[in-house]
Scaffold this motif. Sequence first.
Motif, PDB file in Angstrom:
ATOM      1  N   THR A  44       0.838  -1.190   0.000  1.00 53.34           N
ATOM      2  CA  THR A  44       0.000   0.000   0.000  1.00 53.34           C
ATOM      3  C   THR A  44       0.879   1.248   0.000  1.00 53.34           C
ATOM      4  N   LEU A  45       0.665   2.138  -0.960  1.00 56.85           N
ATOM      5  CA  LEU A  45       1.460   3.361  -1.055  1.00 56.85           C
ATOM      6  C   LEU A  45       0.850   4.491  -0.231  1.00 56.85           C
ATOM      7  N   TRP A  46      -0.480   4.636  -0.297  1.00 58.62           N
ATOM      8  CA  TRP A  46      -1.159   5.624   0.537  1.00 58.62           C
ATOM      9  C   TRP A  46      -2.665   5.373   0.520  1.00 58.62           C
ATOM     10  N   ARG A  47      -3.370   6.068   1.384  1.00 57.89           N
ATOM     11  CA  ARG A  47      -4.830   6.064   1.413  1.00 57.89           C
ATOM     12  C   ARG A  47      -5.303   7.447   0.970  1.00 57.89           C
ATOM     13  N   ASP A  48      -6.446   7.480   0.304  1.00 59.25           N
ATOM     14  CA  ASP A  48      -6.966   8.759  -0.178  1.00 59.25           C
ATOM     15  C   ASP A  48      -8.468   8.834   0.048  1.00 59.25           C
ATOM     16  N   SER A  49      -8.949  10.044   0.234  1.00 64.79           N
ATOM     17  CA  SER A  49     -10.387  10.291   0.404  1.00 64.79           C
ATOM     18  C   SER A  49     -10.950  10.826  -0.909  1.00 64.79           C
ATOM     19  N   PHE A  50     -12.181  11.341  -0.873  1.00 65.99           N
ATOM     20  CA  PHE A  50     -12.816  11.893  -2.075  1.00 65.99           C
ATOM     21  C   PHE A  50     -13.178  13.363  -1.843  1.00 65.99           C
ATOM     22  N   SER A  51     -13.174  14.110  -2.931  1.00 68.09           N
ATOM     23  CA  SER A  51     -13.573  15.520  -2.894  1.00 68.09           C
ATOM     24  C   SER A  51     -14.436  15.829  -4.114  1.00 68.09           C
ATOM     25  N   CYS A  52     -15.215  16.898  -4.005  1.00 69.40           N
ATOM     26  CA  CYS A  52     -16.097  17.319  -5.099  1.00 69.40           C
ATOM     27  C   CYS A  52     -15.528  18.560  -5.777  1.00 69.40           C
ATOM     28  N   LEU A  53     -15.594  18.579  -7.082  1.00 74.87           N
ATOM     29  CA  LEU A  53     -15.206  19.741  -7.872  1.00 74.87           C
ATOM     30  C   LEU A  53     -16.415  20.234  -8.651  1.00 74.87           C
ATOM     31  N   PHE A  54     -16.650  21.549  -8.633  1.00 80.48           N
ATOM     32  CA  PHE A  54     -17.698  22.131  -9.463  1.00 80.48           C
ATOM     33  C   PHE A  54     -17.359  23.588  -9.735  1.00 80.48           C
TER      34      PHE A  54
END
Length: 314
Positions: free
Chosen positions: A164-174
């Motif tokens: 595992t290299l890293w963990r990531d979350s999610f974000s919204c773009l608009f």
Amino acid sequence: MNLDKIDLNLLVYLDVLLRERNVTRSASLLGITQPAMSNGLRRLRETFGDPLLVRTSDGMVPTERAQTLQPLLRQILASVEQVIEPSSDFDASSSERVFRIMTSDYGEATLLPRLLKRLSKEAPDVVLDILTPSDMSFLEVEQGLVDLVINRFDEMPQSFHQKTLWRDSFSCLFAVDNPLSHDFRLETYVKARHVWVSKTGMGAGMGITPKDTKRLGWVDEALDAIGQKRHIAVFTRHYQSAAMLAEQKGLVATIPTRAAAAQSDNPRLIMKKPPFEIPEFELKMAWSPLLQHNAAHQWIRRVITEVAQNTVSS
């Protein structure tokens, strides 16, 4: 059959032929003439008592015997390489090795720029050949035809080594002129028009429709868990395309935070945390057991791991 009567170079020829399925291209890769390659194929057919490759309307196709031989051949050649490989450490500073890495545009955008910066200092002549997840199958990776797979996976063959290299979350773009900029909550989010991005696993994303909730991935599964569903207006397989589409009024792209952060200097876009919980995912590096003990491979894995750790901490 006596081994002393077999030219082991023919096994190298066969390995390349089964991968390329083209005599001319195989000859070029091996640095030999096409007649020499054709003669090698003739001798291989005599040795194995099988056509091995048959010409069809779709080009050269391996026989059933050849398909059985291919993974065994990869193991044999990897073992031979390990035996004859110098015992000294890999000299990255003078190496001209080509490392073939399969990754999505998420990996390209977030990890590769930092990796290339590191390589320019430590290994200026090392070359990276970047492949997409649709270029090859797990079987071909297992055979050692690709050095590394860097992606996020639901599953992978048990024989693979992984890290595992890293963990990531999610974000919204608009867009800044999107009505969501003034009223961003779950109700307005699901009513908006959305850009969907593939999970980018091996072969994922084929034939997806808005009704395939269970196949749509992390974002839609998280919405389904709370009894919600968003309106998907566009399907794409590229995070950078999703970010560009998000600039259009009324569209929302929910993508990994590290990919979204690449747009932090874009005055036309707003970046927000989703108005509901989406589980984090892991970016993993995986490789064939055939390459586990290769000195050059151990070096590139170590460098990538260090670059990823520095990316997380920065």
